[in-house]
Design a protein around this motif. Structure first.
Motif, short mmCIF file in Angstrom:
data_model
loop_
_atom_site.label_atom_id
_atom_site.label_comp_id
_atom_site.label_asym_id
_atom_site.label_seq_id
_atom_site.Cartn_x
_atom_site.Cartn_y
_atom_site.Cartn_z
N CYS A 150 0.83 -1.22 0.00
CA CYS A 150 0.00 0.00 0.00
C CYS A 150 0.86 1.27 0.00
CB CYS A 150 -0.93 0.00 1.20
SG CYS A 150 -2.20 -1.28 1.12
N GLY A 151 2.18 1.11 -0.15
CA GLY A 151 3.04 2.29 -0.30
C GLY A 151 3.64 2.81 0.99
N TYR A 152 3.43 2.10 2.11
CA TYR A 152 3.96 2.56 3.40
C TYR A 152 5.47 2.36 3.45
CZ TYR A 152 -0.62 3.24 5.59
OH TYR A 152 -1.87 3.71 5.92
N THR A 153 6.15 3.23 4.20
CA THR A 153 7.61 3.20 4.34
C THR A 153 7.99 2.85 5.78
OG1 THR A 153 7.94 4.85 2.61
CG2 THR A 153 9.69 4.68 4.25
N LEU A 154 9.00 2.00 5.91
CA LEU A 154 9.51 1.65 7.24
C LEU A 154 10.28 2.84 7.82
CD1 LEU A 154 10.11 -0.48 9.45
CD2 LEU A 154 12.12 -1.14 8.10
N GLU A 155 9.91 3.23 9.04
CA GLU A 155 10.60 4.36 9.68
C GLU A 155 11.62 3.91 10.71
OE1 GLU A 155 7.40 6.85 11.19
OE2 GLU A 155 7.58 8.04 9.36
N GLY A 156 11.37 2.76 11.32
CA GLY A 156 12.32 2.30 12.33
C GLY A 156 11.70 1.32 13.29
N THR A 157 12.48 0.97 14.31
CA THR A 157 12.04 0.00 15.31
C THR A 157 11.67 0.72 16.60
OG1 THR A 157 13.54 -1.64 14.38
CG2 THR A 157 12.76 -2.05 16.63
N LEU A 158 10.50 0.41 17.10
CA LEU A 158 10.09 0.94 18.40
C LEU A 158 10.39 -0.16 19.41
CD1 LEU A 158 6.64 2.29 17.17
CD2 LEU A 158 8.69 3.65 17.60
N ARG A 159 11.37 0.06 20.25
CA ARG A 159 11.81 -1.01 21.15
C ARG A 159 10.82 -1.21 22.29
NH1 ARG A 159 17.45 -0.18 23.27
NH2 ARG A 159 16.68 1.92 23.66
N SER A 160 10.54 -2.47 22.58
CA SER A 160 9.63 -2.85 23.68
C SER A 160 8.33 -2.04 23.61
CB SER A 160 10.30 -2.64 25.04
OG SER A 160 11.43 -3.46 25.14
N TRP A 161 7.75 -1.98 22.45
CA TRP A 161 6.58 -1.13 22.21
C TRP A 161 5.27 -1.88 22.45
CZ3 TRP A 161 5.98 3.94 21.38
CH2 TRP A 161 4.82 4.40 20.76
N LEU A 162 5.31 -3.20 22.12
CA LEU A 162 4.09 -4.00 22.24
C LEU A 162 4.21 -4.91 23.46
CD1 LEU A 162 4.03 -5.30 18.54
CD2 LEU A 162 2.56 -3.50 19.47
#
Ligand SMILES: CC(C)(COP(=O)(O)OP(=O)(O)OC[C@H]1O[C@@H](n2cnc3c(N)ncnc32)[C@H](O)[C@@H]1OP(=O)(O)O)[C@@H](O)C(=O)NCCC(=O)NCCS
Length: 184
Positions: A150-162
């Motif tokens: 869908c055209g989304y771009t990876l921005e980075g890793t959110l550590r221990s986010w979930l």
């Protein structure tokens, strides 16, 4: 700003995005059988008609203050609900968060990517929103491929986010911004 139901309702050859109705209880029941969906959502694991209706009423109530919107993803051919889209405004100006799920029997047939593509284009062209973000577990290959498609771009890793089963997990953050639409 407010988020409101798209008028007219959005549809492609594959899906319709519409308001949840009490006729969609089978979809809520099926979603509860998936091991992952109830963990990150309010879908009931132990389905009863009352719990199913309460889920649908919660979906309606998301839009009470215009800060969020929950839509059923329905098959374009039969109007049967097969999934869910959640949009919520964030503290960042003109940004919303996107979440989604499909019932197990409806996966891998393009419903998810058609729904996310449709809602994303509408949000960035027909509302004041400029940026959509989605967070994904790094092992959720289907969801990552859907976002990329869908055209989304990876921005980075959110550590221990979930937090899943009381354990922290990293998340990958993807985004789609208005100028991206001109490149797809
Ligand atoms: C993630 C999810 C919404 C994808 O929806 P879907 O309708 O099955 O996806 P689509 O059929 O539109 O396919 C999207 C992409 O994923 C790929 N894909 C679909 N299922 C896959 C699987 N099991 N493994 C690997 N890739 C898969 C498709 O090939 C397609 O990629 P492509 O465009 O590069 O070919 C669905 O699998 C789901 O509901 N999963 C459980 C809930 C969840 O993870 N929600 C998202 C949380 S971030």
């Amino acid at each position: 700003m407010r988020l409101d139901y798209p008028v007219p309702a959005l549809r492609s050859d594959v899906v319709r995005l519409r308001k949840w109705t009490y006729d969609d209880l089978d979809c809520v029941r099926a979603a509860g059988t998936d091991p992952s969906i109830p963990k990150g959502t309010t879908v009931p694991v132990h389905f009863t008609e009352a719990e199913g209706k309460a889920f649908i009423e919660r979906a309606w109530s998301r839009n009470d203050d215009g800060q969020a919107l929950a839509l059923a993803i329905a098959r374009a051919d039969s109007n049967e609900a097969v999934g869910h889209l959640y949009l919520g405004l964030t503290r960042v100006e003109r940004q919303c968060r996107l979440g989604y799920w499909l019932i197990p029997s409806a996966r891998g047939q393009g419903f998810g990517s058609s729904a996310v593509d449709l809602i994303s284009r509408w949000l960035l062209t027909d509302t004041d929103l400029y940026r959509i973000v989605a967070e994904v577990h790094p092992e959720n290959v289907a969801s990552i491929r859907l976002l990329v498609a869908c055209g989304y771009t990876l921005e980075g890793t959110l550590r221990s986010w979930l937090w899943i089963d009381d354990e922290p997990h990293d998340a990958l953050q993807y985004s789609l911004i208005r100028p991206d639409l001109h490149h797809t």
